[in-house]
Design a protein around this motif. Structure first.
Motif, mmCIF file in Angstrom:
data_model
loop_
_atom_site.group_PDB
_atom_site.id
_atom_site.type_symbol
_atom_site.label_atom_id
_atom_site.label_comp_id
_atom_site.label_asym_id
_atom_site.label_seq_id
_atom_site.Cartn_x
_atom_site.Cartn_y
_atom_site.Cartn_z
ATOM 1 N N VAL A 107 22.525 77.009 11.300
ATOM 2 C CA VAL A 107 23.723 76.752 12.114
ATOM 3 C C VAL A 107 23.872 75.256 12.421
ATOM 4 O O VAL A 107 24.970 74.760 12.645
ATOM 5 C CB VAL A 107 23.658 77.573 13.434
ATOM 6 C CG1 VAL A 107 24.850 77.292 14.330
ATOM 7 C CG2 VAL A 107 23.572 79.072 13.131
ATOM 8 N N GLY A 108 22.721 74.550 12.436
ATOM 9 C CA GLY A 108 22.755 73.131 12.780
ATOM 10 C C GLY A 108 22.829 72.925 14.280
ATOM 11 O O GLY A 108 23.474 71.984 14.771
ATOM 12 N N LEU A 109 22.153 73.829 15.018
ATOM 13 C CA LEU A 109 22.207 73.765 16.485
ATOM 14 C C LEU A 109 20.864 74.252 17.029
ATOM 15 O O LEU A 109 20.418 75.339 16.647
ATOM 16 C CB LEU A 109 23.331 74.704 16.966
ATOM 17 C CG LEU A 109 23.614 74.780 18.458
ATOM 18 C CD1 LEU A 109 24.251 73.483 18.953
ATOM 19 C CD2 LEU A 109 24.545 75.961 18.761
ATOM 20 N N PRO A 110 20.238 73.476 17.916
ATOM 21 C CA PRO A 110 18.978 73.971 18.477
ATOM 22 C C PRO A 110 19.230 75.051 19.529
ATOM 23 O O PRO A 110 20.289 75.075 20.162
ATOM 24 C CB PRO A 110 18.362 72.716 19.123
ATOM 25 C CG PRO A 110 19.505 71.805 19.370
ATOM 26 C CD PRO A 110 20.580 72.131 18.373
ATOM 27 N N MET A 111 18.261 75.942 19.706
ATOM 28 C CA MET A 111 18.344 76.956 20.759
ATOM 29 C C MET A 111 17.287 76.579 21.793
ATOM 30 O O MET A 111 16.090 76.737 21.548
ATOM 31 C CB MET A 111 18.052 78.336 20.150
ATOM 32 C CG MET A 111 18.375 79.498 21.068
ATOM 33 S SD MET A 111 17.809 81.066 20.372
ATOM 34 C CE MET A 111 18.981 81.356 19.059
ATOM 35 N N GLU A 112 17.701 76.006 22.895
ATOM 36 C CA GLU A 112 16.726 75.498 23.866
ATOM 37 C C GLU A 112 17.203 75.709 25.301
ATOM 38 O O GLU A 112 18.388 75.939 25.539
ATOM 39 C CB GLU A 112 16.396 74.022 23.571
ATOM 40 C CG GLU A 112 17.574 73.144 23.195
ATOM 41 C CD GLU A 112 18.467 72.799 24.353
ATOM 42 O OE1 GLU A 112 17.952 72.625 25.475
ATOM 43 O OE2 GLU A 112 19.702 72.713 24.156
ATOM 44 N N ALA A 113 16.214 75.615 26.217
ATOM 45 C CA ALA A 113 16.443 76.068 27.593
ATOM 46 C C ALA A 113 17.560 75.319 28.327
ATOM 47 O O ALA A 113 18.300 75.902 29.113
ATOM 48 C CB ALA A 113 15.137 75.957 28.389
ATOM 49 N N GLN A 114 17.678 74.047 28.080
ATOM 50 C CA GLN A 114 18.620 73.279 28.891
ATOM 51 C C GLN A 114 20.088 73.615 28.613
ATOM 52 O O GLN A 114 20.863 73.828 29.542
ATOM 53 C CB GLN A 114 18.385 71.784 28.685
ATOM 54 C CG GLN A 114 19.091 70.996 29.773
ATOM 55 C CD GLN A 114 18.818 69.509 29.674
ATOM 56 O OE1 GLN A 114 17.957 69.062 28.913
ATOM 57 N NE2 GLN A 114 19.560 68.737 30.442
ATOM 58 N N ASN A 115 20.430 73.694 27.324
ATOM 59 C CA ASN A 115 21.858 73.842 26.996
ATOM 60 C C ASN A 115 22.259 75.175 26.391
ATOM 61 O O ASN A 115 23.448 75.462 26.293
ATOM 62 C CB ASN A 115 22.265 72.740 26.007
ATOM 63 C CG ASN A 115 22.178 71.375 26.644
ATOM 64 O OD1 ASN A 115 22.660 71.179 27.753
ATOM 65 N ND2 ASN A 115 21.522 70.459 25.968
ATOM 66 N N SER A 116 21.278 75.960 25.941
ATOM 67 C CA SER A 116 21.634 77.195 25.229
ATOM 68 C C SER A 116 21.523 78.411 26.144
ATOM 69 O O SER A 116 20.589 78.511 26.940
ATOM 70 C CB SER A 116 20.698 77.418 24.037
ATOM 71 O OG SER A 116 20.631 76.277 23.238
ATOM 72 N N ARG A 117 22.446 79.320 25.973
ATOM 73 C CA ARG A 117 22.389 80.610 26.672
ATOM 74 C C ARG A 117 22.429 81.681 25.596
ATOM 75 O O ARG A 117 23.167 81.553 24.608
ATOM 76 C CB ARG A 117 23.569 80.758 27.637
ATOM 77 C CG ARG A 117 23.587 79.671 28.727
ATOM 78 C CD ARG A 117 22.373 79.803 29.656
ATOM 79 N NE ARG A 117 22.199 78.685 30.576
ATOM 80 C CZ ARG A 117 21.372 77.656 30.382
ATOM 81 N NH1 ARG A 117 20.637 77.577 29.281
ATOM 82 N NH2 ARG A 117 21.260 76.711 31.278
ATOM 83 N N VAL A 118 21.637 82.751 25.791
ATOM 84 C CA VAL A 118 21.482 83.743 24.724
ATOM 85 C C VAL A 118 21.705 85.150 25.276
ATOM 86 O O VAL A 118 21.084 85.543 26.267
ATOM 87 C CB VAL A 118 20.065 83.664 24.105
ATOM 88 C CG1 VAL A 118 19.974 84.561 22.877
ATOM 89 C CG2 VAL A 118 19.693 82.236 23.740
ATOM 90 N N LEU A 119 22.583 85.889 24.633
ATOM 91 C CA LEU A 119 22.796 87.301 24.956
ATOM 92 C C LEU A 119 22.272 88.109 23.778
ATOM 93 O O LEU A 119 22.561 87.783 22.618
ATOM 94 C CB LEU A 119 24.287 87.588 25.164
ATOM 95 C CG LEU A 119 24.939 86.908 26.373
ATOM 96 C CD1 LEU A 119 26.461 87.058 26.304
ATOM 97 C CD2 LEU A 119 24.430 87.488 27.683
ATOM 98 N N ILE A 120 21.517 89.165 24.060
ATOM 99 C CA ILE A 120 20.887 89.944 22.987
ATOM 100 C C ILE A 120 21.214 91.421 23.180
ATOM 101 O O ILE A 120 21.066 91.947 24.292
ATOM 102 C CB ILE A 120 19.353 89.781 23.011
ATOM 103 C CG1 ILE A 120 18.966 88.303 23.134
ATOM 104 C CG2 ILE A 120 18.725 90.389 21.776
ATOM 105 C CD1 ILE A 120 17.488 88.085 23.430
ATOM 106 N N CYS A 121 21.637 92.094 22.106
ATOM 107 C CA CYS A 121 21.972 93.515 22.232
ATOM 108 C C CYS A 121 21.655 94.249 20.932
ATOM 109 O O CYS A 121 21.987 93.780 19.848
ATOM 110 C CB CYS A 121 23.457 93.661 22.558
ATOM 111 S SG CYS A 121 23.909 95.363 22.924
ATOM 112 N N GLY A 122 21.026 95.401 21.052
ATOM 113 C CA GLY A 122 20.775 96.215 19.863
ATOM 114 C C GLY A 122 19.465 96.961 19.942
ATOM 115 O O GLY A 122 19.070 97.441 21.004
ATOM 116 N N ASN A 123 18.802 97.035 18.794
ATOM 117 C CA ASN A 123 17.525 97.718 18.650
ATOM 118 C C ASN A 123 16.551 97.275 19.766
ATOM 119 O O ASN A 123 16.289 96.080 19.917
ATOM 120 C CB ASN A 123 16.972 97.328 17.270
ATOM 121 C CG ASN A 123 15.707 98.063 16.927
ATOM 122 O OD1 ASN A 123 14.760 98.059 17.700
ATOM 123 N ND2 ASN A 123 15.708 98.687 15.771
ATOM 124 N N PRO A 124 16.029 98.218 20.565
ATOM 125 C CA PRO A 124 15.183 97.850 21.704
ATOM 126 C C PRO A 124 13.963 96.996 21.330
ATOM 127 O O PRO A 124 13.589 96.111 22.092
ATOM 128 C CB PRO A 124 14.728 99.202 22.274
ATOM 129 C CG PRO A 124 15.744 100.183 21.799
ATOM 130 C CD PRO A 124 16.255 99.671 20.491
#
Ligand code: NAP
Length: 258
Positions: free
Chosen positions: A209-226
């Motif tokens: 994607v060309g984007l880091p996933m990190e605590a300061q700026n990223s928010r993550v929603l997760i849904c699906g297989n437990p």
């Protein structure tokens, strides 16, 4: 008991769509009093031949502004609920609890610049509702939807995604959106080929994607297989990205889809 005292309303199936022999969507009427926030789920009830009612939670695919409700379902072989649900036809009745539920909503986050939506299978549903809501487009600079399925035929709702991006109120923000299809049991050009968890461990998802996933700026929603939800949550915890609580805002919110 009068209908005003009952915990549910009776709605009517209006449309059915079959994606694969085991995957379908349906629309039904919506009670004027049924309110929800994009990302929440309704408790649906179907009557078995015995007359007993079976209840399950299903996230809305449709937006809070639609006059109808739409849901996305798998047929679980021998499953008590989905085998009844998959027999329903247009005109049949479905019961819907008056109260919507769930915390997979944007108000879990107080800040953040980029939003990652991680879905497997029918866990895509709540993200389709959110993407139809104006708030997500205004709040975030970048939005990445990662959708993992076993085979290409299960990559449902691609037309709806295209259509949402062309809507007048979204079009000017559409450049913010990246769609990452993941197909794990077939080689499909244009799709990543390994599980979301593996993509997180290797860093391949962020590189792609060309984007880091990190605590300061990223928010993550997760849904699906437990298991996927739990494993992703633990992987993100190692990056100091914690579950968001009412009293302690964090970077992650989750919903198991069954
Ligand atoms: P699934 O097994 O959830 O797979 C969907 C995608 O998630 C695939 O790409 C799969 O990769 C990936 N995945 C599975 N487990 C993972 C994990 N632990 N970590 C990361 N990624 C993972 O498939 P499905 O077709 O959506 O559902 C399969 C079964 O789930 C059904 O047969 C049914 O029994 C159950 N289900 C039940 C309900 C319900 O309401 N009761 C709802 C949905 C599903 P791989 O190809 O590598 O496995």
């Amino acid at each position: 008991m009068s209908s005003a005292q009952e915990k549910f309303t009776r709605q009517t199936i209006t449309h059915l769509h079959t994606w694969t022999p085991n995957l379908f969507s349906f629309r039904c009427t919506r009670d004027a009093g049924f309110r929800f926030t994009a990302g929440q789920f309704a408790r649906l009830g179907v009557r078995k031949a015995s007359g007993a009612i079976v209840w399950r939670g299903y996230s809305m695919v449709s937006s809070p502004f639609d006059e109808f409700l739409e849901f996305f379902s798998i047929v679980v072989p021998g499953g008590e609920f989905t085998s009844e649900l998959s027999k329903l036809e247009v005109g049949d009745e479905i019961l819907i609890e008056k109260q919507a539920h769930g915390f997979l909503t944007l108000d879990r986050f107080v800040d953040g610049d980029n939003l990652w939506l991680l879905a497997t299978g029918t866990g895509l549903a709540p993200f389709l509702s959110m993407l139809q809501d104006f708030e997500i487009w205004q709040r975030f600079e970048q939005i990445v939807l990662v959708y993992s399925v076993r085979s290409e035929s299960e990559l449902a709702y691609r037309d709806l995604l295209d259509e949402i991006l062309s809507r007048e109120y979204v079009a000017e923000y559409a450049h913010k959106f990246t769609f990452v299809p993941v197909v794990t049991r077939e080689e499909v050009p244009g799709s990543l080929g390994v599980r979301i968890t593996d993509l997180l461990v290797s860093g391949e998802l962020e590189k792609h994607v060309g984007l880091p996933m990190e605590a300061q700026n990223s928010r993550v929603l997760i849904c699906g297989n437990p298991e996927m939800v739990e494993d992703c949550r633990m992987l993100l915890q190692k990056r100091d990205m914690q579950l968001s609580m009412t009293r302690r805002p964090g970077a992650v919110a989750v919903e198991n889809y069954w």
